[in-house]
Design an enzyme around this catalytic site. Sequence first.
Site, PDB file in Angstrom:
ATOM      1  N   HIS A 128       0.764  -1.264  -0.014  1.00 20.47           N
ATOM      2  CA  HIS A 128      -0.049  -0.143  -0.115  1.00 20.47           C
ATOM      3  C   HIS A 128       0.982   1.418  -0.193  1.00 20.47           C
ATOM      4  CE1 HIS A 128      -3.195   2.937   1.043  1.00 20.47           C
ATOM      5  NE2 HIS A 128      -2.686   2.999   2.230  1.00 20.47           N
ATOM      6  N   SER A 129       0.588   2.376  -0.779  1.00 20.59           N
ATOM      7  CA  SER A 129       1.160   3.609  -0.631  1.00 20.59           C
ATOM      8  C   SER A 129       2.450   3.592  -0.913  1.00 20.59           C
ATOM      9  CB  SER A 129       0.724   4.422   0.360  1.00 20.59           C
ATOM     10  OG  SER A 129       1.003   5.638   0.357  1.00 20.59           O
ATOM     11  N   TYR A 130       3.307   3.979   0.037  1.00 21.07           N
ATOM     12  CA  TYR A 130       4.958   3.940  -0.123  1.00 21.07           C
ATOM     13  C   TYR A 130       5.247   2.617  -0.029  1.00 21.07           C
ATOM     14  CZ  TYR A 130       9.354   6.140   0.641  1.00 21.07           C
ATOM     15  OH  TYR A 130      10.736   6.606   0.609  1.00 21.07           O
ATOM     16  N   ALA A 163       2.897   4.570  -4.262  1.00 18.29           N
ATOM     17  CA  ALA A 163       3.486   6.085  -4.453  1.00 18.29           C
ATOM     18  C   ALA A 163       4.692   5.812  -5.294  1.00 18.29           C
ATOM     19  CB  ALA A 163       3.806   6.300  -3.100  1.00 18.29           C
TER      20      ALA A 163
END
Length: 432
Positions: free
Chosen positions: A292-294, A323
């Site tokens: 997820h994300s980073y 990201a």
Amino acid sequence: MISCLCAATPALYILWIIMAQVAGQEDKEKTTALKDLLSKIDLDELMKKDEPPFTFPKTLEKFEYAFNDDGQLRHIKTGEPFVFNAREDLHRWNQKRYEALGEIITQYVYELLEKKCNMTKAILPVNATEDEPESFIYLSPDALSNPSKLLVLIQGSGVVRAGQWARRLIINQDLDSGTQIPFITRAMKEGYGVMVLNPNENYREVEKPKAASPLPSPSEPLEEPAEKRERKDEKESKKKREFYEKYRNPQKETETERIPIRENGSSEEHVLYVWDHFVFKADAKDVFIIAHSYGGLSFVELMNQREMQVKDKVCAVALTDSAHNIWLQETSMSTKNWMQEHCRNWVSSPEPLDTPLNTMLPDCPRVSAGTERHELTSWMSLESIFKFFTNLMPPVCTARSLAPLLPLSPEGQDFSTEISSYQIVCSGLRQL
């Protein structure tokens, strides 16, 4: 009459000037007196009396909150959801209270991982000494020994720790949407070993020793020059005038320093370290990753560092609002091509779940997560992610996961035809 008024005008003007000067002098004297008064007041101590101390309960029970049967955080007495603004006009105190509750939530999720999911901690670094700071990850009982498949979970950046997607969701919505537990229990039911990474546990924070007051140098004169003393007085006056800042930050917090955890000082380092010491050494033939994300950026960095190992071991990667940036991370063309086949990114979007979305980056297909909230993208995509994994699962992996259902082969008997037929059946099942 007019001549009398003209003669009186200069006198009235002079009188007005004198009165203005007297009033100005009085205002100046009042201002000076106020400054003198303020200089005698210790604003730090005054503001501390207005703001409650940063001391908060250490348990959910003492916070007077608990999770109900639906996994929602509710006040024990009122049944109401968590209220951030417990004290009006004390934003800093409310924020500190929220952070204190967040630390309790972190420990609560650790307990769920251990008791509900039967997971255990593995200490990092693997050869840590007694004195150095440590981190850890969570492993299912068969994470390293499962011969078939392994699921690796990588969270985003920030305050979240192992087992969490978003603290805000845990506190304001429920445990299912904010933690990784639904993914873990689903994966275990489907025969995966599970590994929960902890990419934000990068350092230990310790209190700085109080510096001793420096003794005056013998060469320095005891009496300060007038100019230096004036500058110091001006600095002190400016400090005392900063009412707003003193109100927002009245209490001086303990000064701390951060000691990085060896080879785990960042999310990228952590993911690489866990890959080298755990994932790559695991028995699982096929590895599946949710980032997820980073965490997506950290995965791409892992590919940049261990491209051939990842391609050999990883079957599929589900990214949620990742990201990563293949241009800024200087990703190779071969990695981009591999990501096109083996990765999918569920991103925040107003479109319905799994709607294909256009992208300018030639890295991997992007589809809608069915929500515009970044922190919800993982939870909303759960079912789609596991379907994606099943569709990319090699026939051999699928057959191996069902191997206990196959009859044992008598010594010397060739079951290759039966196994091939079984793999075809498995492949057909994945298309349903």
